[in-house]
Design a protein around this motif. Structure first.
Motif, PDB file in Angstrom:
ATOM      1  N   ALA A   1       0.848  -1.193   0.000  1.00 54.24           N
ATOM      2  CA  ALA A   1       0.000   0.000   0.000  1.00 54.24           C
ATOM      3  C   ALA A   1       0.885   1.244   0.000  1.00 54.24           C
ATOM      4  O   ALA A   1       1.912   1.282   0.692  1.00 54.24           O
ATOM      5  CB  ALA A   1      -0.906   0.009   1.225  1.00 54.24           C
ATOM      6  N   ILE A   2       0.507   2.237  -0.778  1.00 54.68           N
ATOM      7  CA  ILE A   2       1.197   3.522  -0.823  1.00 54.68           C
ATOM      8  C   ILE A   2       0.281   4.559  -0.200  1.00 54.68           C
ATOM      9  O   ILE A   2      -0.783   4.858  -0.747  1.00 54.68           O
ATOM     10  CB  ILE A   2       1.535   3.962  -2.268  1.00 54.68           C
ATOM     11  N   VAL A   3       0.676   5.122   0.943  1.00 53.28           N
ATOM     12  CA  VAL A   3      -0.108   6.178   1.579  1.00 53.28           C
ATOM     13  C   VAL A   3       0.478   7.526   1.161  1.00 53.28           C
ATOM     14  O   VAL A   3       1.669   7.780   1.335  1.00 53.28           O
ATOM     15  CB  VAL A   3      -0.086   6.042   3.113  1.00 53.28           C
ATOM     16  N   GLY A   4      -0.376   8.381   0.607  1.00 48.52           N
ATOM     17  CA  GLY A   4       0.106   9.636   0.030  1.00 48.52           C
ATOM     18  C   GLY A   4       0.434   9.461  -1.436  1.00 48.52           C
ATOM     19  O   GLY A   4       1.353  10.075  -1.974  1.00 48.52           O
ATOM     20  N   ALA A   5      -0.346   8.617  -2.098  1.00 47.04           N
ATOM     21  CA  ALA A   5      -0.038   8.216  -3.479  1.00 47.04           C
ATOM     22  C   ALA A   5      -0.170   9.352  -4.485  1.00 47.04           C
ATOM     23  O   ALA A   5       0.378   9.270  -5.582  1.00 47.04           O
ATOM     24  CB  ALA A   5      -0.955   7.057  -3.899  1.00 47.04           C
ATOM     25  N   THR A   6      -0.886  10.421  -4.124  1.00 44.03           N
ATOM     26  CA  THR A   6      -1.070  11.522  -5.075  1.00 44.03           C
ATOM     27  C   THR A   6       0.026  12.576  -4.980  1.00 44.03           C
ATOM     28  O   THR A   6       0.086  13.484  -5.804  1.00 44.03           O
ATOM     29  CB  THR A   6      -2.433  12.210  -4.856  1.00 44.03           C
ATOM     30  N   GLY A   7       0.898  12.482  -3.992  1.00 46.60           N
ATOM     31  CA  GLY A   7       1.964  13.467  -3.810  1.00 46.60           C
ATOM     32  C   GLY A   7       3.180  13.174  -4.677  1.00 46.60           C
ATOM     33  O   GLY A   7       3.268  12.126  -5.332  1.00 46.60           O
ATOM     34  N   ASN A   8       4.145  14.092  -4.668  1.00 48.25           N
ATOM     35  CA  ASN A   8       5.373  13.930  -5.458  1.00 48.25           C
ATOM     36  C   ASN A   8       6.074  12.609  -5.162  1.00 48.25           C
ATOM     37  O   ASN A   8       6.424  11.848  -6.059  1.00 48.25           O
ATOM     38  CB  ASN A   8       6.351  15.080  -5.177  1.00 48.25           C
TER      39      ASN A   8
ATOM     40  N   SER B   1      -6.010  10.766   1.302  1.00 49.23           N
ATOM     41  CA  SER B   1      -7.084  11.264   2.172  1.00 49.23           C
ATOM     42  C   SER B   1      -8.433  11.078   1.479  1.00 49.23           C
ATOM     43  O   SER B   1      -8.507  10.857   0.267  1.00 49.23           O
ATOM     44  CB  SER B   1      -6.855  12.739   2.499  1.00 49.23           C
ATOM     45  N   SER B   2      -9.505  11.214   2.254  1.00 45.25           N
ATOM     46  CA  SER B   2     -10.847  10.970   1.713  1.00 45.25           C
ATOM     47  C   SER B   2     -11.193  11.918   0.569  1.00 45.25           C
ATOM     48  O   SER B   2     -11.970  11.567  -0.321  1.00 45.25           O
ATOM     49  CB  SER B   2     -11.896  11.084   2.828  1.00 45.25           C
ATOM     50  N   ARG B   3     -10.592  13.110   0.560  1.00 46.42           N
ATOM     51  CA  ARG B   3     -10.899  14.054  -0.530  1.00 46.42           C
ATOM     52  C   ARG B   3     -10.282  13.632  -1.862  1.00 46.42           C
ATOM     53  O   ARG B   3     -10.615  14.187  -2.904  1.00 46.42           O
ATOM     54  CB  ARG B   3     -10.441  15.463  -0.162  1.00 46.42           C
ATOM     55  N   SER B   4      -9.379  12.645  -1.829  1.00 50.19           N
ATOM     56  CA  SER B   4      -8.745  12.174  -3.065  1.00 50.19           C
ATOM     57  C   SER B   4      -9.299  10.844  -3.550  1.00 50.19           C
ATOM     58  O   SER B   4      -8.728  10.234  -4.458  1.00 50.19           O
ATOM     59  CB  SER B   4      -7.227  12.053  -2.856  1.00 50.19           C
TER      60      SER B   4
ATOM     61  N   LEU C   1      -7.469   6.246   3.068  1.00 49.70           N
ATOM     62  CA  LEU C   1      -6.684   5.640   4.142  1.00 49.70           C
ATOM     63  C   LEU C   1      -7.591   5.295   5.331  1.00 49.70           C
ATOM     64  O   LEU C   1      -7.458   4.222   5.930  1.00 49.70           O
ATOM     65  CB  LEU C   1      -5.586   6.619   4.580  1.00 49.70           C
ATOM     66  N   GLU C   2      -8.509   6.188   5.662  1.00 51.92           N
ATOM     67  CA  GLU C   2      -9.344   6.016   6.857  1.00 51.92           C
ATOM     68  C   GLU C   2     -10.188   4.747   6.813  1.00 51.92           C
ATOM     69  O   GLU C   2     -10.534   4.188   7.860  1.00 51.92           O
ATOM     70  CB  GLU C   2     -10.277   7.228   7.022  1.00 51.92           C
ATOM     71  N   ASN C   3     -10.506   4.270   5.609  1.00 50.88           N
ATOM     72  CA  ASN C   3     -11.404   3.107   5.483  1.00 50.88           C
ATOM     73  C   ASN C   3     -10.678   1.823   5.091  1.00 50.88           C
ATOM     74  O   ASN C   3     -11.330   0.795   4.892  1.00 50.88           O
ATOM     75  CB  ASN C   3     -12.490   3.399   4.437  1.00 50.88           C
ATOM     76  N   TYR C   4      -9.360   1.871   5.006  1.00 51.88           N
ATOM     77  CA  TYR C   4      -8.623   0.717   4.481  1.00 51.88           C
ATOM     78  C   TYR C   4      -8.220  -0.238   5.604  1.00 51.88           C
ATOM     79  O   TYR C   4      -7.745   0.192   6.669  1.00 51.88           O
ATOM     80  CB  TYR C   4      -7.390   1.183   3.717  1.00 51.88           C
ATOM     81  N   ASP C   5      -8.388  -1.523   5.364  1.00 51.64           N
ATOM     82  CA  ASP C   5      -7.999  -2.553   6.332  1.00 51.64           C
ATOM     83  C   ASP C   5      -6.647  -3.136   5.924  1.00 51.64           C
ATOM     84  O   ASP C   5      -6.517  -3.742   4.858  1.00 51.64           O
ATOM     85  CB  ASP C   5      -9.065  -3.652   6.363  1.00 51.64           C
ATOM     86  N   PHE C   6      -5.630  -2.972   6.775  1.00 54.30           N
ATOM     87  CA  PHE C   6      -4.269  -3.411   6.468  1.00 54.30           C
ATOM     88  C   PHE C   6      -3.991  -4.860   6.878  1.00 54.30           C
ATOM     89  O   PHE C   6      -2.857  -5.315   6.797  1.00 54.30           O
ATOM     90  CB  PHE C   6      -3.251  -2.497   7.176  1.00 54.30           C
ATOM     91  N   THR C   7      -5.021  -5.581   7.289  1.00 52.41           N
ATOM     92  CA  THR C   7      -4.824  -6.929   7.839  1.00 52.41           C
ATOM     93  C   THR C   7      -4.088  -7.850   6.867  1.00 52.41           C
ATOM     94  O   THR C   7      -3.232  -8.645   7.286  1.00 52.41           O
ATOM     95  CB  THR C   7      -6.185  -7.553   8.224  1.00 52.41           C
ATOM     96  N   ASP C   8      -4.408  -7.764   5.562  1.00 48.50           N
ATOM     97  CA  ASP C   8      -3.771  -8.668   4.604  1.00 48.50           C
ATOM     98  C   ASP C   8      -2.670  -7.972   3.787  1.00 48.50           C
ATOM     99  O   ASP C   8      -2.209  -8.509   2.778  1.00 48.50           O
ATOM    100  CB  ASP C   8      -4.815  -9.266   3.661  1.00 48.50           C
ATOM    101  N   THR C   9      -2.232  -6.784   4.242  1.00 54.57           N
ATOM    102  CA  THR C   9      -1.196  -6.027   3.535  1.00 54.57           C
ATOM    103  C   THR C   9       0.159  -6.267   4.199  1.00 54.57           C
ATOM    104  O   THR C   9       0.263  -6.302   5.428  1.00 54.57           O
ATOM    105  CB  THR C   9      -1.542  -4.521   3.521  1.00 54.57           C
ATOM    106  N   ASP C  10       1.186  -6.430   3.397  1.00 53.92           N
ATOM    107  CA  ASP C  10       2.519  -6.756   3.919  1.00 53.92           C
ATOM    108  C   ASP C  10       3.372  -5.524   4.194  1.00 53.92           C
ATOM    109  O   ASP C  10       4.074  -5.450   5.199  1.00 53.92           O
ATOM    110  CB  ASP C  10       3.266  -7.658   2.914  1.00 53.92           C
ATOM    111  N   ILE C  11       3.350  -4.568   3.253  1.00 45.66           N
ATOM    112  CA  ILE C  11       4.234  -3.402   3.326  1.00 45.66           C
ATOM    113  C   ILE C  11       3.428  -2.149   3.036  1.00 45.66           C
ATOM    114  O   ILE C  11       2.652  -2.101   2.084  1.00 45.66           O
ATOM    115  CB  ILE C  11       5.397  -3.516   2.310  1.00 45.66           C
ATOM    116  N   CYS C  12       3.642  -1.126   3.863  1.00 45.18           N
ATOM    117  CA  CYS C  12       3.030   0.180   3.624  1.00 45.18           C
ATOM    118  C   CYS C  12       4.143   1.202   3.433  1.00 45.18           C
ATOM    119  O   CYS C  12       4.969   1.408   4.337  1.00 45.18           O
ATOM    120  CB  CYS C  12       2.143   0.576   4.803  1.00 45.18           C
TER     121      CYS C  12
END
Length: 343
Positions: free
Chosen positions: A7-14, A38-41, A58-69
């Motif tokens: 998962a990439i958090v902040g995927a819309t940034g540089n 963020s929810s606005r994106s 990000l607020e609604n995402y479940d990381f349970t089955d995600t390996d790397i953020c």
């Protein structure tokens, strides 16, 4: 082996966009890549190789089955979310300053201290260093191993991309305003950046240094050697991408410029371009879009015993941020310290 869910958090940034690009370029073995913001994106599209991903919240995402953020959403977001994500068994590789000085969080540059990444198990968080620190320690590490560094004096020439997209837009708009004789507005920077230099990056501290200068000192000690003395002056320059550094190094043992040149040519992550002729050096324009930390102008300093000067340039969005994060993920994978949950 199954691939890793990333998962990439902040995927819309540089930096987030650069992370997606580098994951695709390096063919990271991902079973799935998820773009988060963020929810606005929600629903905004970002590129991943030849595919397009739609951002999720990000607020609604479940990381349970995600390996790397790969986290690139700023310090306040990381402070709130990284512990929650780590508690789900997902390793956070964070690009902000939020966790760098936490004693339980490894601060890692793979060419320098890859072994430290093993310590992620304490909090399931690994910190990326400041962009100006990352390229500096890549250049210092092989020289320190050879002759033991006592003291470093560094002056940085840092591009506006280090301050984000708004800063890049400000340089562009101010430059255009100069040529069209329109009013110049300062929004991101305290003074005009177009055709100018600003000797301030981040806030001032009580002792007169800026937070950016303090970061270089503290992070170099944590990554490389706490005994190294370092002083920095960090300057923002009207360059879009790539940070440059003029570095003066004092060693405990004798080392010549020729020896240093040979050592750096063999060092991981370094590329020496050092011809003593006009143009025989690297500039930030040429380093943009490249992975290497470039070293030029290697020469002996006659004013101090066992002293060297060098010029160091690197793409701050890549080695200073996105590339370093992906390399950390590769260390966890290649050394078998992290297995995909799907396996």
């Amino acid at each position: 082996m199954s691939g890793y869910k990333v998962a990439i958090v902040g995927a819309t940034g540089n930096v987030g966009r650069e992370m997606l690009s580098i994951l695709a370029e390096r063919r990271f073995p991902a079973s799935e890549v998820v773009a988060l913001a963020s929810s606005r994106s929600i629903g905004r599209e970002v590129s991943f190789g030849d595919r397009t991903l739609k951002c999720k919240a990000l607020e609604n995402y479940d990381f349970t089955d995600t390996d790397i953020c790969l986290m690139s959403a700023g310090g306040s977001v990381s402070k709130e979310w990284s512990p929650k994500i780590g508690a789900k068994g997902c390793v956070v590789i964070d690009n902000s300053s939020a966790w760098r000085m936490d004693p339980d969080v490894p601060l890692v540059v793979p060419e320098v201290n890859a072994e430290a990444a093993r310590g992620f198990v304490a909090k399931y968080i690994i910190a990326n260093p400041n962009c100006s620190t990352a390229q500096l320690v890549v250049a210092l590490k092989p020289l320190h191993d050879r002759a033991t560094i006592k003291r470093v004096v560094v002056a940085t020439y840092q591009s506006v991309s280090g301050a984000g997209k708004d800063a890049m837009d400000e340089l562009f708009s101010q430059t255009r305003a100069v040529f069209t004789s329109n009013p110049i507005e300062n929004k991101t920077f305290p003074k005009r950046i177009a055709f100018n230099l600003i000797p301030q990056i981040d806030v001032f501290m009580d002792d007169g240094q800026t937070k950016e200068e303090w970061k270089m000192v503290a992070e170099t000690k944590k990554i490389l050697d706490p005994k190294i003395k370092l002083t920095a002056t960090c300057v923002r320059v009207p360059v879009f991408i790539s940070h440059s550094e003029a570095v003066n190094i004092e060693f405990e043992k004798p080392i010549t410029a020729d020896e240093a040149r040979d050592i750096l040519r063999e060092a991981p992550g370094c590329l020496v371009i050092d011809r003593r002729e006009p143009g025989g050096y690297i500039t930030p324009h040429e380093a943009a879009g490249e992975d290497a930390t470039y070293i030029s102008r290697i020469r002996e300093d006659p004013t101090v015993e066992n002293g060297l000067n060098l010029w160091c340039v690197s793409d701050n969005l890549r080695k200073g941020a996105a590339l370093n994060a992906v390399q950390i993920a590769e260390v966890l994978m290649n050394r078998g310290w992290l297995k995909p949950k799907a396996a």
